[in-house]
Design a protein around this motif. Structure first.
Motif, PDB file in Angstrom:
ATOM      1  N   ILE A   4     -10.281 -53.171  50.229  1.00 19.34           N
ATOM      2  CA  ILE A   4     -11.096 -52.069  49.718  1.00 19.34           C
ATOM      3  C   ILE A   4     -12.062 -52.626  48.669  1.00 19.34           C
ATOM      4  CG2 ILE A   4     -11.068 -49.924  48.384  1.00 19.34           C
ATOM      5  CD1 ILE A   4      -8.324 -49.331  49.634  1.00 19.34           C
ATOM      6  N   ILE A   5     -13.335 -52.294  48.823  1.00 19.07           N
ATOM      7  CA  ILE A   5     -14.347 -52.695  47.841  1.00 19.07           C
ATOM      8  C   ILE A   5     -15.090 -51.444  47.385  1.00 19.07           C
ATOM      9  CG2 ILE A   5     -16.450 -54.030  47.439  1.00 19.07           C
ATOM     10  CD1 ILE A   5     -15.493 -56.050  49.486  1.00 19.07           C
ATOM     11  N   LEU A   6     -15.095 -51.205  46.075  1.00 13.84           N
ATOM     12  CA  LEU A   6     -15.781 -50.054  45.492  1.00 13.84           C
ATOM     13  C   LEU A   6     -17.234 -50.439  45.235  1.00 13.84           C
ATOM     14  CD1 LEU A   6     -13.036 -49.035  42.888  1.00 13.84           C
ATOM     15  CD2 LEU A   6     -13.229 -48.372  45.302  1.00 13.84           C
ATOM     16  N   LEU A   7     -18.156 -49.709  45.841  1.00 15.92           N
ATOM     17  CA  LEU A   7     -19.573 -50.039  45.793  1.00 15.92           C
ATOM     18  C   LEU A   7     -20.349 -48.919  45.106  1.00 15.92           C
ATOM     19  CD1 LEU A   7     -22.077 -51.723  46.766  1.00 15.92           C
ATOM     20  CD2 LEU A   7     -21.945 -50.411  48.903  1.00 15.92           C
ATOM     21  N   HIS A   8     -21.220 -49.283  44.181  1.00 18.89           N
ATOM     22  CA  HIS A   8     -22.114 -48.289  43.592  1.00 18.89           C
ATOM     23  C   HIS A   8     -23.499 -48.895  43.420  1.00 18.89           C
ATOM     24  CE1 HIS A   8     -20.903 -50.438  39.901  1.00 18.89           C
ATOM     25  NE2 HIS A   8     -22.026 -49.992  39.369  1.00 18.89           N
ATOM     26  N   SER A   9     -24.480 -48.050  43.180  1.00 19.99           N
ATOM     27  CA  SER A   9     -25.866 -48.493  43.109  1.00 19.99           C
ATOM     28  C   SER A   9     -26.295 -48.783  41.681  1.00 19.99           C
ATOM     29  CB  SER A   9     -26.788 -47.433  43.717  1.00 19.99           C
ATOM     30  OG  SER A   9     -26.603 -46.178  43.066  1.00 19.99           O
ATOM     31  N   HIS A  10     -27.259 -49.676  41.574  1.00 18.25           N
ATOM     32  CA  HIS A  10     -27.968 -49.941  40.323  1.00 18.25           C
ATOM     33  C   HIS A  10     -29.444 -49.636  40.579  1.00 18.25           C
ATOM     34  CE1 HIS A  10     -25.009 -52.796  37.980  1.00 18.25           C
ATOM     35  NE2 HIS A  10     -24.568 -51.553  38.109  1.00 18.25           N
ATOM     36  N   PRO A  11     -29.857 -48.377  40.377  1.00 17.40           N
ATOM     37  CA  PRO A  11     -31.250 -48.002  40.697  1.00 17.40           C
ATOM     38  C   PRO A  11     -32.285 -48.801  39.923  1.00 17.40           C
ATOM     39  CG  PRO A  11     -29.881 -46.056  40.309  1.00 17.40           C
ATOM     40  CD  PRO A  11     -29.070 -47.226  39.886  1.00 17.40           C
ATOM     41  N   GLY A  12     -31.901 -49.316  38.747  1.00 18.00           N
ATOM     42  CA  GLY A  12     -32.858 -50.067  37.945  1.00 18.00           C
ATOM     43  C   GLY A  12     -33.169 -51.446  38.480  1.00 18.00           C
ATOM     44  N   GLY A  13     -32.411 -51.918  39.477  1.00 24.18           N
ATOM     45  CA  GLY A  13     -32.704 -53.198  40.102  1.00 24.18           C
ATOM     46  C   GLY A  13     -31.958 -54.377  39.519  1.00 24.18           C
ATOM     47  N   TRP A  14     -30.963 -54.113  38.657  1.00 25.37           N
ATOM     48  CA  TRP A  14     -30.215 -55.201  38.020  1.00 25.37           C
ATOM     49  C   TRP A  14     -29.026 -55.561  38.901  1.00 25.37           C
ATOM     50  CZ3 TRP A  14     -25.842 -55.146  34.143  1.00 25.37           C
ATOM     51  CH2 TRP A  14     -25.725 -56.394  33.496  1.00 25.37           C
ATOM     52  N   LEU A  15     -29.031 -56.752  39.498  1.00 25.18           N
ATOM     53  CA  LEU A  15     -27.983 -57.161  40.436  1.00 25.18           C
ATOM     54  C   LEU A  15     -26.897 -57.939  39.684  1.00 25.18           C
ATOM     55  CD1 LEU A  15     -27.347 -56.853  43.435  1.00 25.18           C
ATOM     56  CD2 LEU A  15     -28.346 -59.098  43.817  1.00 25.18           C
ATOM     57  N   ASP A  16     -26.169 -57.216  38.839  1.00 29.97           N
ATOM     58  CA  ASP A  16     -25.090 -57.819  38.065  1.00 29.97           C
ATOM     59  C   ASP A  16     -24.139 -56.704  37.642  1.00 29.97           C
ATOM     60  OD1 ASP A  16     -23.543 -59.691  36.821  1.00 29.97           O
ATOM     61  OD2 ASP A  16     -25.156 -60.525  35.580  1.00 29.97           O
ATOM     62  N   PHE A  17     -22.989 -57.087  37.129  1.00 25.39           N
ATOM     63  CA  PHE A  17     -21.998 -56.118  36.684  1.00 25.39           C
ATOM     64  C   PHE A  17     -22.137 -55.892  35.176  1.00 25.39           C
ATOM     65  CE2 PHE A  17     -20.235 -58.128  40.470  1.00 25.39           C
ATOM     66  CZ  PHE A  17     -19.892 -57.023  41.231  1.00 25.39           C
ATOM     67  N   SER A  18     -22.144 -54.626  34.770  1.00 23.21           N
ATOM     68  CA  SER A  18     -22.246 -54.276  33.358  1.00 23.21           C
ATOM     69  C   SER A  18     -20.854 -54.197  32.736  1.00 23.21           C
ATOM     70  CB  SER A  18     -22.944 -52.925  33.204  1.00 23.21           C
ATOM     71  OG  SER A  18     -22.120 -51.877  33.733  1.00 23.21           O
ATOM     72  N   HIS A  19     -20.807 -54.054  31.410  1.00 21.00           N
ATOM     73  CA  HIS A  19     -19.512 -53.888  30.753  1.00 21.00           C
ATOM     74  C   HIS A  19     -18.859 -52.587  31.190  1.00 21.00           C
ATOM     75  CE1 HIS A  19     -22.039 -51.424  28.054  1.00 21.00           C
ATOM     76  NE2 HIS A  19     -20.910 -50.804  27.715  1.00 21.00           N
ATOM     77  N   VAL A  20     -19.686 -51.587  31.533  1.00 21.77           N
ATOM     78  CA  VAL A  20     -19.143 -50.325  32.058  1.00 21.77           C
ATOM     79  C   VAL A  20     -18.457 -50.568  33.398  1.00 21.77           C
ATOM     80  CG1 VAL A  20     -19.724 -48.004  32.867  1.00 21.77           C
ATOM     81  CG2 VAL A  20     -20.863 -48.932  30.836  1.00 21.77           C
ATOM     82  N   ASP A  21     -19.073 -51.396  34.241  1.00 20.27           N
ATOM     83  CA  ASP A  21     -18.466 -51.740  35.527  1.00 20.27           C
ATOM     84  C   ASP A  21     -17.143 -52.478  35.317  1.00 20.27           C
ATOM     85  OD1 ASP A  21     -20.716 -50.675  36.763  1.00 20.27           O
ATOM     86  OD2 ASP A  21     -21.728 -52.617  36.898  1.00 20.27           O
ATOM     87  N   ASP A  22     -17.129 -53.414  34.356  1.00 17.46           N
ATOM     88  CA  ASP A  22     -15.901 -54.166  34.072  1.00 17.46           C
ATOM     89  C   ASP A  22     -14.777 -53.236  33.640  1.00 17.46           C
ATOM     90  OD1 ASP A  22     -17.335 -56.450  34.619  1.00 17.46           O
ATOM     91  OD2 ASP A  22     -17.739 -56.910  32.512  1.00 17.46           O
ATOM     92  N   GLU A  23     -15.100 -52.306  32.741  1.00 20.34           N
ATOM     93  CA  GLU A  23     -14.084 -51.380  32.235  1.00 20.34           C
ATOM     94  C   GLU A  23     -13.582 -50.461  33.346  1.00 20.34           C
ATOM     95  OE1 GLU A  23     -16.119 -49.449  29.087  1.00 20.34           O
ATOM     96  OE2 GLU A  23     -16.060 -51.193  27.740  1.00 20.34           O
ATOM     97  N   SER A  24     -14.498 -50.035  34.213  1.00 23.62           N
ATOM     98  CA  SER A  24     -14.100 -49.169  35.323  1.00 23.62           C
ATOM     99  C   SER A  24     -13.156 -49.898  36.276  1.00 23.62           C
ATOM    100  CB  SER A  24     -15.341 -48.692  36.081  1.00 23.62           C
ATOM    101  OG  SER A  24     -14.989 -47.937  37.226  1.00 23.62           O
ATOM    102  N   ASP A  25     -13.483 -51.142  36.606  1.00 21.86           N
ATOM    103  CA  ASP A  25     -12.612 -51.925  37.486  1.00 21.86           C
ATOM    104  C   ASP A  25     -11.231 -52.111  36.870  1.00 21.86           C
ATOM    105  OD1 ASP A  25     -14.683 -52.115  39.251  1.00 21.86           O
ATOM    106  OD2 ASP A  25     -14.980 -54.280  39.055  1.00 21.86           O
ATOM    107  N   ALA A  26     -11.191 -52.354  35.572  1.00 25.21           N
ATOM    108  CA  ALA A  26      -9.910 -52.573  34.895  1.00 25.21           C
ATOM    109  C   ALA A  26      -9.009 -51.343  34.971  1.00 25.21           C
ATOM    110  CB  ALA A  26     -10.151 -52.951  33.425  1.00 25.21           C
ATOM    111  N   ARG A  27      -9.626 -50.166  35.056  1.00 25.32           N
ATOM    112  CA  ARG A  27      -8.838 -48.930  35.166  1.00 25.32           C
ATOM    113  C   ARG A  27      -8.442 -48.626  36.604  1.00 25.32           C
ATOM    114  NH1 ARG A  27     -13.041 -46.970  31.978  1.00 25.32           N
ATOM    115  NH2 ARG A  27     -13.825 -45.794  33.788  1.00 25.32           N
TER     116      ARG A  27
END
Length: 466
Positions: A87-110
């Motif tokens: 299973i891979i959780l996929l979401h969009s970055h409309p701003g065009g930034w192809l990297d993971f944010s600290h928000v993404d890191d925290e979400s994955d950890a939960r």
């Protein structure tokens, strides 16, 4: 560096995800990928199913955040658990930034630990920008993670995103065709040539000279005297000793590329070992003269989401006052991307043709009787290998691959799903994907599920059907 971990999309799946994740409102959206795996040492994940999270189901959609209910993850676990899928959780970055944010890191950890509680194995997360570029990472059960080296999409164009080509969230541009940059990318990819004879040997020679990092060759046959007019690198000594074609050609490639490039597989493509090896590759070139060989190439491409290039040549003849006369001298190149029309949809092989080949192998007498009675329609005789015709067709099929992966055409690649050329008429015709009726493909993205390719004969001993 060759990719150790790859994520592959069918073109139709990728297009659907781009549309859903980037509806044009500037806010993030979410989806879930459910992935099969490929057999072998190389880890290659193929997207089998997707779950698009409805916009209205999200409690928050903003330019830099999306919050969606866990019920969709539970749905994904229900699908993945019976076969241990990823299973891979996929979401969009409309701003065009192809990297993971600290928000993404925290979400994955939960969230990711909860997926491990429901399904063992490996799971991950990914982001997609508006141009369809994807970056993904895969977690182990201890929540350590690794980046996916290569994300690839097989569509009208073959798109590759390399994680080491992303700098500060911006992916590098695609290499230009026919340049050293193209050669450098090919050195990281693997290709398979099924059938190393009249057209296949010429295709394999081109792939080796272009710089592919790994070239798998599948063919059970041995060099014979009659082959010497069409198989590149074959010698009189190879023919007199009855040397295996793939071993002969592997040595030829080693003479100018070194010993680690060519991989000879001296078996039929319907052999399980051959199927599993082909499933590890990035592109398939089908250069066989049989319908069952093309069927296996077609099934592997569908199951493991691998782009497929098929080539065939023929010289049809007719009776001209009691003498045989040439009706045409022609070749055909088909490009098949997973999720589009298959070789079966295009009638490159048919149930009747497969049955005729089987009959010819197991009961030649009965085959001749049915052919004479009109129950099996005569198939146009494959041309005796004519090096000029083979060269023309083989060059065209490799050029088709280059055009798809490093676009250079003035027209859309979508117009060239099939190319047919006639040397007799000095003519070339092209057919688009829309010219073929696409049937439901239940094998799409199936991966290594048993029985392999959905064929009971390829089921691994002790494995149940999945």
């Amino acid at each position: 560096m060759k990719p150790g971990l790859t994520l592959a999309f069918a073109g139709s799946t990728h297009r659907h995800l781009v549309s859903h994740l980037h509806p044009g409102d500037g806010n993030e959206a979410a989806a879930i990928l459910i992935c099969s795996s490929s057999p072998g040492l190389r880890r290659r994940l193929v997207v089998r199913e997707t779950i698009a999270v409805p916009y209205m189901a999200c409690s928050l959609r903003a330019p830099d955040a999306v919050v969606w209910p866990g019920s969709y993850i539970e749905q994904a676990i229900d699908v993945a658990e019976p076969e241990g899928l990823t299973i891979i959780l996929l979401h969009s970055h409309p701003g065009g930034w192809l990297d993971f944010s600290h928000v993404d890191d925290e979400s994955d950890a939960r969230v990711i630990p909860g997926i491990f509680e429901g399904v063992g194995g490996q799971h991950g997360s990914a982001v997609m920008t508006a141009d369809g570029a994807v970056r993904a990472r895969i977690y182990a059960s201890d929540m350590s993670h690794e980046e996916v080296d290569l994300v690839t999409v097989a569509d009208d164009e073959i798109r590759n995103w390399w994680v080491d080509g992303i700098v500060k969230g911006i992916p590098s541009g695609r290499p230009m065709a026919f340049t050293g940059a193209m050669t450098a990318e090919l050195a990281r990819l693997s290709a398979v040539v099924i059938g190393v004879s009249g057209t296949g040997s010429i295709v394999a020679e081109q792939l080796a000279r272009l710089g592919f990092g790994r070239i798998v060759m599948v063919d059970p046959d041995r060099v014979e005297m009659k082959n010497l007019n069409r198989i590149l690198n074959a010698t009189f000594e190879d023919a007199t000793s009855g040397r295996l074609k793939v071993e002969m050609f592997a040595d030829a490639i080693a003479s100018f590329r070194g010993p680690e490039v060519a991989v000879p597989i001296p078996t039929e493509i319907g052999n399980r070992e051959a199927v599993e090896t082909v499933a590890q590759c990035d592109v398939i070139f089908s250069c066989v003269d049989s319908q069952d060989g093309r069927q296996f190439a077609d099934l592997i491409a569908s199951a493991f989401l691998i782009p497929l290039f098929d080539v065939g040549v023929v010289i049809p003849t007719y009776n001209d006052g009691g003498k045989a006369a040439i009706g045409d001298v022609c070749g055909r190149i088909d490009y098949v991307h997973p999720g589009g029309s298959t070789l079966a949809d295009r009638s490159v092989y048919t149930p009747e043709g497969l049955r005729a080949e089987y009959m010819r192998r197991v009961n030649p007498k009965a085959y001749e009787e049915e052919l004479a009675a009109g129950y099996i329609k005569g198939v146009v005789e494959e041309a005796p290998s004519v090096i000029t015709l083979n060269m023309r067709a083989s060059s065209a099929v490799v050029a088709e691959f280059v055009a798809r992966t490093f676009p250079f055409r003035q027209e859309s690649n979508g117009l060239y799903a099939r190319t047919i050329f006639s040397l007799a008429a000095c003519d070339e015709d092209h057919f688009s994907e829309e010219d073929f009726e696409r049937k439901d493909n239940r094998l799409l993205g199936r991966g290594a599920a048993e029985p392999l390719l959905g064929l009971p004969a390829l089921r691994r001993e002790g494995k149940d059907t999945q």
